[in-house]
Design an enzyme around this catalytic site. Structure first.
Site, mmCIF file in Angstrom:
data_model
loop_
_atom_site.group_PDB
_atom_site.id
_atom_site.type_symbol
_atom_site.label_atom_id
_atom_site.label_comp_id
_atom_site.label_asym_id
_atom_site.label_seq_id
_atom_site.Cartn_x
_atom_site.Cartn_y
_atom_site.Cartn_z
ATOM 1 N N ASP A 19 -4.171 -29.891 23.657
ATOM 2 C CA ASP A 19 -3.760 -30.297 22.309
ATOM 3 C C ASP A 19 -3.135 -31.684 22.368
ATOM 4 O OD1 ASP A 19 -4.696 -28.013 21.014
ATOM 5 O OD2 ASP A 19 -2.892 -26.889 21.515
ATOM 6 N N LYS A 41 -9.437 -26.012 26.933
ATOM 7 C CA LYS A 41 -9.728 -25.751 25.518
ATOM 8 C C LYS A 41 -9.636 -27.037 24.712
ATOM 9 C CE LYS A 41 -6.875 -23.688 22.469
ATOM 10 N NZ LYS A 41 -6.979 -24.452 21.228
ATOM 11 N N ASP A 68 -12.698 -24.632 20.576
ATOM 12 C CA ASP A 68 -11.915 -23.800 19.643
ATOM 13 C C ASP A 68 -11.832 -24.497 18.284
ATOM 14 O OD1 ASP A 68 -9.960 -22.113 18.484
ATOM 15 O OD2 ASP A 68 -8.308 -23.110 19.519
ATOM 16 N N LEU A 69 -12.932 -24.372 17.510
ATOM 17 C CA LEU A 69 -12.968 -25.054 16.211
ATOM 18 C C LEU A 69 -12.824 -24.072 15.047
ATOM 19 C CD1 LEU A 69 -15.696 -27.719 17.098
ATOM 20 C CD2 LEU A 69 -13.217 -27.943 17.212
ATOM 21 N N LYS A 70 -12.822 -22.786 15.332
ATOM 22 C CA LYS A 70 -12.542 -21.735 14.338
ATOM 23 C C LYS A 70 -13.289 -21.949 13.023
ATOM 24 C CE LYS A 70 -7.709 -21.204 15.902
ATOM 25 N NZ LYS A 70 -7.525 -22.410 16.709
ATOM 26 N N ASP A 73 -16.730 -20.901 6.876
ATOM 27 C CA ASP A 73 -17.431 -21.509 5.739
ATOM 28 C C ASP A 73 -18.481 -20.514 5.267
ATOM 29 O OD1 ASP A 73 -18.673 -23.470 3.988
ATOM 30 O OD2 ASP A 73 -17.700 -25.000 5.222
ATOM 31 N N ILE A 74 -19.403 -20.962 4.424
ATOM 32 C CA ILE A 74 -20.476 -20.060 4.005
ATOM 33 C C ILE A 74 -21.457 -19.900 5.174
ATOM 34 C CG2 ILE A 74 -20.255 -20.590 1.542
ATOM 35 C CD1 ILE A 74 -22.701 -22.464 1.863
ATOM 36 N N PRO A 75 -22.203 -18.773 5.210
ATOM 37 C CA PRO A 75 -23.044 -18.479 6.371
ATOM 38 C C PRO A 75 -23.965 -19.627 6.788
ATOM 39 C CG PRO A 75 -22.957 -16.577 4.939
ATOM 40 C CD PRO A 75 -22.229 -17.667 4.216
ATOM 41 N N ASN A 76 -24.652 -20.246 5.850
ATOM 42 C CA ASN A 76 -25.624 -21.294 6.199
ATOM 43 C C ASN A 76 -24.931 -22.485 6.877
ATOM 44 O OD1 ASN A 76 -28.332 -22.501 5.967
ATOM 45 N ND2 ASN A 76 -27.267 -23.940 4.618
ATOM 46 N N THR A 77 -23.786 -22.875 6.352
ATOM 47 C CA THR A 77 -23.046 -24.006 6.917
ATOM 48 C C THR A 77 -22.515 -23.664 8.306
ATOM 49 O OG1 THR A 77 -22.424 -24.627 4.683
ATOM 50 C CG2 THR A 77 -21.134 -25.611 6.462
ATOM 51 N N THR A 127 -2.044 -16.221 16.057
ATOM 52 C CA THR A 127 -0.869 -15.703 16.773
ATOM 53 C C THR A 127 0.436 -16.263 16.212
ATOM 54 O OG1 THR A 127 -1.462 -17.381 18.399
ATOM 55 C CG2 THR A 127 -1.886 -15.119 18.997
ATOM 56 N N ARG A 188 3.432 -16.677 26.735
ATOM 57 C CA ARG A 188 4.635 -17.397 27.121
ATOM 58 C C ARG A 188 5.251 -16.780 28.368
ATOM 59 N NH1 ARG A 188 2.716 -20.631 24.507
ATOM 60 N NH2 ARG A 188 3.513 -21.855 22.776
ATOM 61 N N GLY A 217 -0.921 -23.661 26.232
ATOM 62 C CA GLY A 217 -0.843 -25.088 25.949
ATOM 63 C C GLY A 217 0.493 -25.673 26.354
ATOM 64 N N ARG A 218 1.456 -25.634 25.429
ATOM 65 C CA ARG A 218 2.736 -26.315 25.647
ATOM 66 C C ARG A 218 3.496 -25.896 26.899
ATOM 67 N NH1 ARG A 218 3.992 -25.515 19.395
ATOM 68 N NH2 ARG A 218 2.637 -23.752 19.898
HETATM 69 O O1 C5P Z 1 0.895 -24.499 23.003
HETATM 70 P P1 C5P Z 1 0.396 -23.097 22.854
HETATM 71 O O2 C5P Z 1 0.344 -22.338 24.165
HETATM 72 O O3 C5P Z 1 1.110 -22.338 21.761
HETATM 73 O O4 C5P Z 1 -1.133 -23.273 22.395
HETATM 74 C C1 C5P Z 1 -1.936 -22.207 21.979
HETATM 75 C C2 C5P Z 1 -3.299 -22.733 21.638
HETATM 76 O O5 C5P Z 1 -4.123 -21.653 21.223
HETATM 77 C C3 C5P Z 1 -3.330 -23.745 20.497
HETATM 78 O O6 C5P Z 1 -4.290 -24.732 20.834
HETATM 79 C C4 C5P Z 1 -3.794 -22.960 19.279
HETATM 80 O O7 C5P Z 1 -4.580 -23.734 18.402
HETATM 81 C C5 C5P Z 1 -4.654 -21.875 19.923
HETATM 82 N N1 C5P Z 1 -4.762 -20.631 19.165
HETATM 83 C C6 C5P Z 1 -3.669 -19.864 18.810
HETATM 84 N N2 C5P Z 1 -3.828 -18.706 18.093
HETATM 85 C C7 C5P Z 1 -5.060 -18.289 17.747
HETATM 86 C C8 C5P Z 1 -6.178 -19.045 18.122
HETATM 87 C C9 C5P Z 1 -5.998 -20.222 18.854
HETATM 88 O O8 C5P Z 1 -2.537 -20.233 19.146
HETATM 89 N N3 C5P Z 1 -5.225 -17.138 17.126
#
Ligand code: C5P
Length: 241
Positions: A19, A41, A68-70, A73-77, A127, A188, A217-218
């Site tokens: 990130d 990711k 991870d672009l989640k 949208d509508i199905p076709n898009t 989350t 964590r 991430g962090r």
């Molecule tokens: O920094 P941290 O460990 O909280 O990062 C978690 C990563 O997981 C972030 O990039 C966040 O976009 C992603 N994520 C999430 N919860 C979801 C899906 C993806 O935290 N349900």
């Protein structure tokens, strides 16, 4: 798609979330962590800054990518988007489970046609939600039930798995078995800050409960010694499997 007998090495179960706002910074992290980290990711921030070429750049360093672009949208898009995303050959690609069964089925079919390497998974509920925040986002179904329903619909639509919080992993394994991927953010270690994540667990508990991959991430990127943080997380995973 049934994924029988998945055997995943402990070192491959950690996915580090890049990130960061530039390709340069992302590649600095990849080169620094690559000896230990096998999957990175790419989320919205990095993808918007660096574009699709960042997927190839990371693959060029010998690592796998979770894109991870989640999509929602509508199905076709969505089908159009997953088709071009799958051509980048990420190991994992995701859409949002709230897109609904029709969109999910079309996306699963599309990805399978594009390549056999990419695993398509669906986000259940973020989350960072707790019950109150989910309600404010108009999700009236209690969170555990909503996650189970979204997971069931995703698997029925032919996806390979889901993204779910560590607090739902046990329930999902009990309900839907072992033959699908669970990717778990909100992880964590005891020594790390929670930040904005609400439904969290330690790497040890998430793996013991049945998560396949942990997204962190962090706690890594913000650590005073990031490689050491990675080692500590992988050690915890190894002890839990
Ligand atoms: O920094 P941290 O460990 O909280 O990062 C978690 C990563 O997981 C972030 O990039 C966040 O976009 C992603 N994520 C999430 N919860 C979801 C899906 C993806 O935290 N349900």
């Amino acid at each position: 798609m049934a994924l029988k007998n998945k055997k995943i090495a402990p070192g491959r179960r950690l996915i580090v979330a890049l990130d960061v706002p530039t390709a340069r910074e992302a590649m600095r992290w990849v080169r620094k962590l690559r000896p230990k980290v096998k999957i990175f990711k790419i989320g919205l921030e990095l993808f918007c800054a660096a574009g699709p070429s960042i997927v190839k750049k990371i693959a060029g360093e010998g690592a796998d990518v979770f894109l991870d672009l989640k999509f929602l949208d509508i199905p076709n898009t969505m089908a159009g988007a997953v088709a071009v995303a799958a051509r980048l050959k990420p190991f994992l690609l995701n859409v949002h489970g709230l897109a609904g069964p029709q969109a999910l089925s079309l996306c699963a079919e599309t990805v399978k046609k594009e390549n056999r390497k990419t695993r398509l998974i669906a986000v259940t509920l973020l989350t960072s939600y707790d019950e109150a925040e989910a309600k404010r986002a108009c999700i009236e179904t209690p969170m555990k039930a909503a996650v189970a329903k979204l997971c069931g619909a995703s698997l029925k639509a032919g996806l390979d798995g889901v993204v779910a919080s560590p607090l739902e992993v046990k329930m999902l394994r009990k309900k839907f078995g072992e033959d699908f991927i669970i990717v778990t953010p909100g992880v964590r270690p005891e020594w790390a800050a929670k930040n904005d994540q609400k439904r969290i667990a330690t790497p040890r508990d998430a793996i013991r409960d049945g998560a396949d991959y942990l997204v962190v991430g962090r706690p890594v990127l913000g650590a005073s010694d990031p490689l050491k943080a990675v080692e500590m997380i992988i050690r915890e995973i190894r002890e839990a499997v």
